[in-house]
Design a protein around this motif. Structure first.
Motif, mmCIF file in Angstrom:
data_model
loop_
_atom_site.group_PDB
_atom_site.id
_atom_site.type_symbol
_atom_site.label_atom_id
_atom_site.label_comp_id
_atom_site.label_asym_id
_atom_site.label_seq_id
_atom_site.Cartn_x
_atom_site.Cartn_y
_atom_site.Cartn_z
ATOM 1 N N ARG A 110 72.054 -4.428 26.039
ATOM 2 C CA ARG A 110 72.751 -5.650 25.614
ATOM 3 C C ARG A 110 72.157 -6.106 24.283
ATOM 4 O O ARG A 110 70.938 -6.275 24.169
ATOM 5 C CB ARG A 110 72.563 -6.761 26.658
ATOM 6 C CG ARG A 110 73.134 -6.437 28.019
ATOM 7 C CD ARG A 110 72.609 -7.408 29.063
ATOM 8 N NE ARG A 110 71.149 -7.351 29.175
ATOM 9 C CZ ARG A 110 70.423 -8.125 29.993
ATOM 10 N NH1 ARG A 110 71.021 -9.011 30.762
ATOM 11 N NH2 ARG A 110 69.100 -8.015 30.037
ATOM 12 N N ALA A 158 76.347 -3.346 24.900
ATOM 13 C CA ALA A 158 77.282 -4.452 25.142
ATOM 14 C C ALA A 158 76.893 -5.526 24.125
ATOM 15 O O ALA A 158 75.797 -6.082 24.193
ATOM 16 C CB ALA A 158 77.123 -4.981 26.553
ATOM 17 N N THR A 184 77.306 -9.030 21.875
ATOM 18 C CA THR A 184 77.858 -10.368 21.710
ATOM 19 C C THR A 184 77.572 -10.794 20.279
ATOM 20 O O THR A 184 76.411 -10.805 19.850
ATOM 21 C CB THR A 184 77.185 -11.378 22.678
ATOM 22 O OG1 THR A 184 77.279 -10.853 23.998
ATOM 23 C CG2 THR A 184 77.873 -12.728 22.613
ATOM 24 N N THR A 193 88.353 -8.868 13.549
ATOM 25 C CA THR A 193 88.110 -9.482 14.861
ATOM 26 C C THR A 193 88.967 -8.804 15.930
ATOM 27 O O THR A 193 88.484 -8.537 17.046
ATOM 28 C CB THR A 193 88.413 -11.003 14.799
ATOM 29 O OG1 THR A 193 87.631 -11.566 13.758
ATOM 30 C CG2 THR A 193 88.067 -11.693 16.114
ATOM 31 N N THR A 197 87.387 -6.885 19.105
ATOM 32 C CA THR A 197 87.703 -7.341 20.465
ATOM 33 C C THR A 197 88.267 -6.180 21.280
ATOM 34 O O THR A 197 87.909 -5.980 22.433
ATOM 35 C CB THR A 197 88.699 -8.520 20.391
ATOM 36 O OG1 THR A 197 88.133 -9.504 19.532
ATOM 37 C CG2 THR A 197 88.944 -9.139 21.745
ATOM 38 N N GLY A 225 85.750 -4.037 22.691
ATOM 39 C CA GLY A 225 84.907 -4.620 23.738
ATOM 40 C C GLY A 225 83.768 -5.480 23.230
ATOM 41 O O GLY A 225 82.915 -5.907 24.012
ATOM 42 N N ILE A 226 83.737 -5.746 21.911
ATOM 43 C CA ILE A 226 82.688 -6.645 21.390
ATOM 44 C C ILE A 226 83.096 -8.071 21.731
ATOM 45 O O ILE A 226 84.255 -8.460 21.555
ATOM 46 C CB ILE A 226 82.534 -6.475 19.858
ATOM 47 C CG1 ILE A 226 82.144 -5.031 19.525
ATOM 48 C CG2 ILE A 226 81.512 -7.462 19.303
ATOM 49 C CD1 ILE A 226 82.158 -4.701 18.049
ATOM 50 N N ASP A 227 82.140 -8.834 22.234
ATOM 51 C CA ASP A 227 82.404 -10.228 22.588
ATOM 52 C C ASP A 227 82.184 -11.063 21.320
ATOM 53 O O ASP A 227 81.053 -11.392 20.976
ATOM 54 C CB ASP A 227 81.423 -10.629 23.714
ATOM 55 C CG ASP A 227 81.652 -12.042 24.194
ATOM 56 O OD1 ASP A 227 82.560 -12.718 23.671
ATOM 57 O OD2 ASP A 227 80.905 -12.473 25.096
ATOM 58 N N ARG A 242 82.362 -14.342 19.239
ATOM 59 C CA ARG A 242 82.481 -15.789 19.420
ATOM 60 C C ARG A 242 82.228 -16.472 18.070
ATOM 61 O O ARG A 242 81.104 -16.464 17.580
ATOM 62 C CB ARG A 242 81.472 -16.300 20.438
ATOM 63 C CG ARG A 242 81.600 -15.561 21.761
ATOM 64 C CD ARG A 242 80.899 -16.321 22.839
ATOM 65 N NE ARG A 242 80.632 -15.452 23.969
ATOM 66 C CZ ARG A 242 79.981 -15.832 25.044
ATOM 67 N NH1 ARG A 242 79.509 -17.068 25.124
ATOM 68 N NH2 ARG A 242 79.788 -14.989 26.051
ATOM 69 N N VAL A 259 73.944 -16.800 26.909
ATOM 70 C CA VAL A 259 74.111 -15.359 26.706
ATOM 71 C C VAL A 259 72.728 -14.738 26.859
ATOM 72 O O VAL A 259 71.759 -15.217 26.255
ATOM 73 C CB VAL A 259 74.683 -15.066 25.297
ATOM 74 C CG1 VAL A 259 74.664 -13.579 25.007
ATOM 75 C CG2 VAL A 259 76.093 -15.614 25.155
#
Ligand SMILES: Cc1cc2nc3c(=O)[nH]c(=O)nc-3n(C[C@H](O)[C@H](O)[C@H](O)COP(=O)(O)OP(=O)(O)OC[C@H]3O[C@@H](n4cnc5c(N)ncnc54)[C@H](O)[C@@H]3O)c2cc1C
Ligand SMILES: NC(=O)c1ccc[n+]([C@@H]2O[C@H](COP(=O)([O-])OP(=O)(O)OC[C@H]3O[C@@H](n4cnc5c(N)ncnc54)[C@H](O)[C@@H]3O)[C@@H](O)[C@H]2O)c1
Length: 457
Positions: A177, A200, A202, A223, A227, A230-232, A234, A258
């Motif tokens: 992560r 993973a 973020t 973006t 997305t 699978g990239i989060d 924000r 997070v």
């Protein structure tokens, strides 16, 4: 302190800009001292452009392989950062600067290792392991000390073992992560690279969108691609606190938390100007940059090049300016620095190639703006490309003069395709002339033709 040594030129900082100036002037027969406190070559080869682009190359190959099932058969992809980490280590000789320092000295530059500072016009003091040395530069000093990573004042962040660009390039495995703070070029490029290597990710951006200074259409396309992978992502979020315990980073956000294994902080850069003696040459020691004129002069017997000038934090800008300084020092036909067609490329996928002004910058400058847009997936090449074809071309024209003042190509190889817009803006080629060009079928360039046609001119 040793007795002052007289030379022609002292170059303070030997990154992309300073290295070029020092070598060229020494080859012209000038007595040149080059001062470097870390690795000759600077940020780009060791902790910047080269390692990040090697990671991106590996990551792009993984992404292409993941399209095989859809387009060309069957493939099983098992990402592993190790071969890329090896390439990075080999490319920069295990973070040794022989590949830069030896050619520099062969060119005749006297290399002085240590931290330097200005000590009045034409004077530089260097703190070396053998004590302080003083140099007096007959022709002058070239300030080229670059930037370093800056971190925001988020409670708990200082003291936590987060990565900046200096640490991330040493990674040999992708963390399970990864948190990325900052959605500028560094954050965006590396977030996608690590996601493709299996992390993973973020990505947290305090501004309203990724790649804020670029066109909003570019942010949207990137973006969307992130997305989908699978990239989060924000945007518009502010981390309130960071806690590091039991090998994890806990990032508190308004309304949630997070938790990640590693945290990359890529929230901007700070010029290496503190404690460098700017006040001794009549400059503001607290300024975030050194202002230069069109010949890169910053004061009495003082030039500046590269990131410290704030004209564009890119290697190609540092090298462009270095050419100008060399010409000015030698008193040769000097070409005034011109940033109208400044180019920048963010090496995400899709790649964002941009030149000149954005639509908003052109409006703010009072230009009578016209805009042409073309969707890359709807272009012939975009459609043929299939998966991974997100993108857009945007051209910004000055209706009064009938020329382009800005352009953005978000596409596979967007940075390469943008080159034709760069020529057009640099040479002020009339839009009518551009529309009469041949645009080979089926290249991504044809989306540029569509955007040009759509300009209401
Ligand atoms: C992760 C990352 C990726 C990047 N990718 C790209 C890219 O793809 N394309 C691109 O164009 N640009 C990229 N950049 C930006 C590029 O690296 C910089 O624009 C470029 O290195 C600027 O060159 P410079 O000569 O101004 O400074 P630097 O390369 O920072 O060199 C400055 C040198 O001065 C030395 N120094 C500082 N203070 C002193 C002192 N007091 N005494 C002696 N020496 C001193 C430093 O140790 C350093 O070696 C990237 C940057 C990063 C961090
Ligand atoms: N491809 C390239 O040419 C390339 C690649 C990497 C870096 N660079 C150059 O190096 C420089 C540094 O890159 P960078 O991406 O670190 O800096 P940047 O200043 O371009 O972007 C930093 C981002 O972090 C955001 N931010 C600031 N504080 C934050 C916070 N507390 N939380 C979340 N987000 C926050 C900002 O809003 C901004 O979007 C850039 O100016 C860039 O042009 C160039």
């Amino acid at each position: 302190m040793s007795a002052p040594v007289e030379v022609d030129i002292v170059v303070l900082g030997l990154g992309a800009g300073g290295e070029h100036v020092a070598i060229k002037l020494a080859r012209e027969g000038l007595e040149v001292v080059g001062v470097e406190k870390d690795l000759v070559g600077g940020e780009c080869p060791f902790w910047g452009c080269t390692p990040s682009k090697l990671m991106i190359r590996g990551a792009h190959v993984l992404a292409e392989a993941r399209h095989v099932d859809e387009l060309a058969g069957r493939a099983t992809v098992e990402p592993d950062l190790a071969p890329t980490a090896r390439r990075i280590r080999e490319a920069n000789h295990d973070w040794s600067d022989d590949g830069h320092s030896l050619p520099l000295q062969e060119a005749g530059v006297r290399l002085v290792r240590g931290a330097g500072r200005l000590d009045g016009p034409g004077r530089v003091v260097v703190e070396t392991t053998d004590g302080a040395r003083v140099y007096v530069a007959r022709r002058g000093v070239v300030l080229a000390t670059g930037t370093e990573a800056d971190a925001p004042p988020v409670p708990g962040l200082a003291g936590a073992p987060y990565w900046t660009n200096k640490e991330v390039v040493h990674a040999t495995a992708a963390p399970a992560r990864l948190g990325v703070l900052g959605g500028g070029p560094i954050g965006a490029e590396l977030a996608q690279a690590f996601a493709r290597f299996g992390s993973a990710v973020t990505l947290l951006e305090v501004g309203r969108r990724l790649l804020g200074p670029e066109e909003p259409e570019a942010s949207e396309a990137v973006t969307a691609a992130f997305t989908r992978e699978g990239i989060d992502v924000r945007a518009g979020v502010e981390v309130e606190r960071v806690e590091h315990r039991a090998g994890e980073f806990r990032l508190s956000l308004p309304g949630g938390e997070v938790v990640v294994d590693e945290l990359l902080v890529a929230t901007g850069r700070r010029a290496n100007l503190h404690g460098i003696g700017l006040e001794t040459v009549g400059l503001d020691p607290d300024a975030g940059r050194v202002e230069v004129d069109e010949h890169l002069r910053a004061g009495d017997r003082l030039w500046a090049v590269g990131d410290v000038t704030g004209e564009g934090p890119f290697t190609h800008v540092a090298k462009y300016q270095a050419v100008g300084v060399v010409a000015d020092v030698l008193g040769r036909g000097v070409r005034p620095a011109d940033y109208r067609a400044l180019t920048r490329v963010t090496f995400t996928d899709p790649e964002v190639g941009a030149v000149g002004l954005t639509e908003q910058q052109a409006r703010d400058a009072g230009v009578d703006v016209r805009v042409g847009l073309a969707d890359v997936p709807r272009s012939s090449r975009g459609w043929m490309h299939g998966p991974g074809n997100e993108g857009v071309v945007k051209v910004v024209a000055d209706a009064e003069r009938g020329v382009l003042v800005g352009g953005t190509v978000v596409a596979p190889y967007g940075g390469e395709v943008m080159g034709l817009l760069s020529t057009a803006i640099h040479a002020e080629v009339p839009v009518e002339v551009l529309r009469g060009m041949h645009f080979p079928f089926p290249t991504f360039q044809r989306a540029v033709e569509t955007a040009l046609r759509r300009l209401d001119l």
